[in-house]
Design a protein around this motif. Structure first.
Motif, PDB file in Angstrom:
ATOM      1  N   GLY A 657       0.942  -1.654  -0.092  1.00 52.21           N
ATOM      2  CA  GLY A 657       0.233   0.173   0.656  1.00 52.21           C
ATOM      3  C   GLY A 657       0.994   1.527   0.316  1.00 52.21           C
ATOM      4  O   GLY A 657       1.997   0.997   0.130  1.00 52.21           O
ATOM      5  N   ASN A 658       0.481   2.557  -0.621  1.00 57.90           N
ATOM      6  CA  ASN A 658       1.043   3.232  -0.268  1.00 57.90           C
ATOM      7  C   ASN A 658      -0.208   4.511   0.034  1.00 57.90           C
ATOM      8  O   ASN A 658      -0.904   4.167   0.507  1.00 57.90           O
ATOM      9  CB  ASN A 658       1.286   3.979  -1.403  1.00 57.90           C
ATOM     10  CG  ASN A 658       1.013   4.022  -3.136  1.00 57.90           C
ATOM     11  OD1 ASN A 658      -0.308   3.740  -2.570  1.00 57.90           O
ATOM     12  ND2 ASN A 658       1.223   2.947  -4.198  1.00 57.90           N
ATOM     13  N   THR A 659       0.087   5.915   0.009  1.00 54.32           N
ATOM     14  CA  THR A 659      -1.094   6.392  -0.526  1.00 54.32           C
ATOM     15  C   THR A 659      -1.966   6.863  -1.000  1.00 54.32           C
ATOM     16  O   THR A 659      -3.117   7.610  -0.710  1.00 54.32           O
ATOM     17  CB  THR A 659       0.070   8.408  -0.537  1.00 54.32           C
ATOM     18  OG1 THR A 659       0.250   8.270  -1.330  1.00 54.32           O
ATOM     19  CG2 THR A 659       1.039   8.222   0.979  1.00 54.32           C
ATOM     20  N   THR A 660      -2.373   6.433  -2.499  1.00 53.94           N
ATOM     21  CA  THR A 660      -3.207   6.432  -3.278  1.00 53.94           C
ATOM     22  C   THR A 660      -3.312   4.736  -3.506  1.00 53.94           C
ATOM     23  O   THR A 660      -4.961   4.727  -4.329  1.00 53.94           O
ATOM     24  CB  THR A 660      -2.846   6.983  -4.141  1.00 53.94           C
ATOM     25  OG1 THR A 660      -1.731   6.599  -4.776  1.00 53.94           O
ATOM     26  CG2 THR A 660      -2.742   8.314  -4.198  1.00 53.94           C
ATOM     27  N   ASN A 661      -3.259   4.145  -3.244  1.00 50.75           N
ATOM     28  CA  ASN A 661      -3.273   2.592  -3.077  1.00 50.75           C
ATOM     29  C   ASN A 661      -2.867   2.044  -2.539  1.00 50.75           C
ATOM     30  O   ASN A 661      -2.212   1.506  -1.723  1.00 50.75           O
ATOM     31  CB  ASN A 661      -2.656   1.876  -4.895  1.00 50.75           C
ATOM     32  CG  ASN A 661      -2.927   2.083  -5.636  1.00 50.75           C
ATOM     33  OD1 ASN A 661      -3.918   2.445  -6.693  1.00 50.75           O
ATOM     34  ND2 ASN A 661      -1.812   3.710  -6.424  1.00 50.75           N
ATOM     35  N   ILE A 662      -4.142   0.406  -2.411  1.00 49.98           N
ATOM     36  CA  ILE A 662      -3.670  -1.126  -1.409  1.00 49.98           C
ATOM     37  C   ILE A 662      -3.826  -1.588  -1.802  1.00 49.98           C
ATOM     38  O   ILE A 662      -5.339  -1.737  -2.566  1.00 49.98           O
ATOM     39  CB  ILE A 662      -4.927  -0.225   0.254  1.00 49.98           C
ATOM     40  CG1 ILE A 662      -4.495   0.360   0.663  1.00 49.98           C
ATOM     41  CG2 ILE A 662      -4.314  -1.409   0.642  1.00 49.98           C
ATOM     42  CD1 ILE A 662      -5.161   1.045   2.499  1.00 49.98           C
TER      43      ILE A 662
END
Length: 696
Positions: A657-662
């Motif tokens: 995950g990151n700030t825009t996708n999990i």
């Protein structure tokens, strides 16, 4: 009907005496780390041993008013906590240099969560010890029969002994000098709890600190007395400046300059950029009240101007005394149009920061759970993660408001490895001349110094970024305490930096961290050597901002009377602390923490109505299924390190995950399936939730 039997009460009291003797001795064995030192204390300090024995004997003997089985249960409820108090004091003293104090009991929740950092062997044997004692208690209750009938002498004796215990305990726990203390040679050194416990014994030392749990009203405390004190303030007048500077305050974990140890040779400077800044900007030292830990006490002083030296010895201000909104630097700045943000790369609940930061006037708290992708460093996170969050906040649209950012780091948190270095390690150390470090000490110092080098590079990155921004900015950078470089001051002693002299010079060495105040617009350079409780008025003065009546008083004392720090009580005379100033400071502090806020015209301090954890709630914008149907990607905004996908209320495993996708493993999604993203803490508490996304 009550029966009179003479032999049974006498036998019970003899057995209670034996039980009390064994309990006190075993407690000291656990505290002192072995049978021999406990036996040595018992022989050398027979009178203090007698003092401990007497108190415990009176308490246990009074329990004989109950039947035998209930006596066993109640005596266990007293004995087992005492034994664990001995064990806990041994562990704490090895780590922090002081035993367990009454105010440490409020740290129980944090202690459980920090248990993973302690010895696994110790943890195992603690459990074994607890199980064995519990089984023994169950066996005794099961096997030993109750008395038949009741005994008048036993009952009356127990009542007398209980009354005696209550009276003696109240006297002994609230007075430094009593008949028993004088006759049994009980001493009390507030500034040296280790010596107090080692001479007096664990139970006596603990009892003597109970008096600090309460706060007495200062003599003469009143509205008129407070008004008289604050009327003495003579604060500079500042020009009206609509271009208020951003203020960034970084409390760097265990930040210290090891090159102060003159006997140590480094193959390279562990703080090259910081040393350069010391020559170019305002710098000096910050006198703090803690060593090796209790970070939040320095934090409390730096943000409020209040002194923990005026609080009970060993207390944790955030946990014990921040129970309402308090006047503070973020409160002052928020009232003057600042957007106030706290950042810390650790759990939001630790030291109750999520609640305390609200009471201190912050608009938001960005804890580890709300960071995008913090970079792990052992169990903690690198300073780079905190710097990224600072820069992220500064670059956000903020309706033209100036920023106040208070950031706390964790990268340099101990313990420091004694046998393994990081891949980026380059620093090597040795002692001058023929002396040499032990392998353990040398490794710890080199690991610590390599961390400093990494931190130094990140400080340079931050300042380079600040220099590119078209906004006046002040940066305050300091350490919370010296690092704990081994038990018993290992590195400091081997480097001959700490010699146990209790001199004022050595006190300043062990309780002072580096301080830097830099800005990108004034070229101001001065030497600043202050206590952490003086930071708030100094920062406000540097920014050209007026504080509240309390900080105005502190600033006036600093500018006009030379008050730079509030040292430990035994060094008041060296710092020329006059009684009038001490009385005024203590009364103002009482008014703020425990009194009626007379300094603020009896008005309550207002907190931010929009206080929250994180910047915004997560938001889901779309769902996509990878080819091959092996993964699902949830897309959106404001996802964080601790964001997890929930499908119809059930948490899904997270692949990445990151700030825009999990990304989560593939699962069949039916039409109408409800998908949410939630920020979850270590205790599985939901901190923030996204919109409900219905799969179509």
């Amino acid at each position: 009907m009550l029966k009179i039997k003479h032999k049974e009460p006498i036998f019970a009291l003899i057995m209670t005496g034996i039980q009390s003797f064994i309990t006190i001795f075993l407690t000291e064995v656990l505290y002192r780390g072995g049978f021999s030192p406990a036996l040595e204390w018992t022989k050398d300090y027979t009178r203090p041993f007698t003092y401990n024995f007497l108190l415990l004997f009176l308490l246990l003997a009074s329990l004989h008013m109950f039947k035998r089985k209930l006596y066993i249960i109640l005596s266990y409820l007293i004995t087992i906590p005492l034994l664990f108090l001995g064990l806990a004091s041994n562990v704490k003293q090895g780590i922090r240099g002081v035993p367990v104090l009454p105010t440490d009991l409020s740290l129980a929740a944090e202690a459980r969560s920090m248990a993973e950092f302690f010895s696994g062997t110790l943890h195992f044997w603690t459990i074994v010890f607890l199980v064995v004692l519990s089984l023994l208690g169950i066996f005794l209750v099961y096997k030993i029969p109750n008395q038949q009938g009741s005994n008048l002498i036993r009952f009356l004796t127990s009542v007398v002994l209980l009354t005696a215990f209550i009276v003696i305990f109240r006297i002994e726990s609230s007075n430094d000098s009593t008949f028993l203390k004088r006759k049994l040679m009980i001493i009390y050194q507030m500034t040296d709890q280790r010596t107090t416990y080692e001479i007096d014994g664990l139970m006596a030392g603990f009892i003597q600190n109970l008096k600090w749990l309460k706060q007495e009203i200062p003599i003469g405390y009143s509205q008129s007395a407070i008004n008289t004190i604050i009327s003495k303030s003579d604060v500079p007048e500042y020009p009206n400046d609509n271009d208020k500077p951003n203020i960034i305050m970084i409390m760097n974990e265990a930040f210290w300059d090891p090159t102060k140890m003159e006997s140590v040779v480094f193959n390279q400077d562990p703080l090259p950029y910081f040393h350069q800044l010391q020559q170019e900007a305002s710098s000096g030292s910050l006198n703090v009240t803690v060593f090796g830990g209790s970070t939040v006490n320095t934090e409390f002083e730096a943000l409020t101007g209040l002194s923990t030296h005026f609080l009970p010895s060993g207390s944790i201000a955030y946990l014990n005394y921040v129970k309402k909104p308090l006047p503070s630097l973020p409160t002052i700045l928020r009232k003057q149009g600042y957007d106030t943000t706290a950042i810390h790369s650790w759990h939001h609940w630790f030291y109750d920061r999520s609640g305390v930061y609200r009471d201190l006037g912050f608009n938001r708290f960005i804890s580890m759970e709300f960071m995008g992708n913090p970079i792990a460093h052992g169990p903690f996170f690198r300073d780079k993660s905190v710097t990224d969050e600072i820069l992220k906040k500064l670059k956000q649209e903020n309706s033209g408001k100036p920023n106040f950012i208070f950031a706390v780091t964790t990268q340099n948190h101990g313990p420091y490895s004694t046998d393994k270095k990081e891949a980026f390690s380059t620093i090597e150390t040795h002692l001058k001349g023929d002396a040499s470090f032990s392998d353990e000490a040398e490794s710890m110092l080199e690991v610590y110094s390599d961390n400093l080098l990494d931190i130094d590079q990140d400080l340079e990155r931050l300042i380079n970024e600040l220099n590119t921004m078209d906004k006046k900015t002040i940066l305050i950078f300091f350490g919370d305490h010296l690092p704990l470089l081994g038990n018993e001051y290992m590195v400091y002693e081997e480097a001959n930096f700490y010699q146990g002299t209790d001199s004022y010079e050595e006190y300043l060495n062990m309780y002072s961290t580096p301080l830097l105040i830099w800005d990108n617009y004034s070229n101001k350079k001065e030497s600043i050597n202050i206590g952490s409780s003086m930071l708030t008025p100094i920062i406000l003065n540097r920014a050209g901002l007026t504080g509240n009546p309390f900080t105005n008083y502190l600033l006036s004392k600093y500018l006009n009377d030379g008050l730079s720090k509030i040292p430990r009580e035994d060094f008041y005379a060296v710092e020329q602390m006059d009684n009038e100033t001490l009385t005024e400071l203590k009364m103002l502090q009482y008014d703020i923490l425990f009194g009626k806020m007379y300094f603020n015209d009896n008005k309550k301090i207002e907190v931010s109505k929009n206080y929250r954890l994180g910047y915004k709630d997560p938001k889901i914008t779309s769902i996509s299924i990878r080819k091959g149907k092996d993964k699902i990607v949830v897309k959106g905004q404001n996802f964080t390190h601790n964001s997890y996908v929930f499908i119809d209320g059930t948490a899904a495993d997270k692949i990445s995950g990151n700030t825009t996708n999990i990304t989560i493993p593939f699962t069949e999604l039916k039409k109408g399936t409800e998908i949410m993203v939630k920020v979850i803490d270590q205790n599985e508490k939901i901190l923030s939730s996204s919109n409900k996304y219905i799969y179509e």
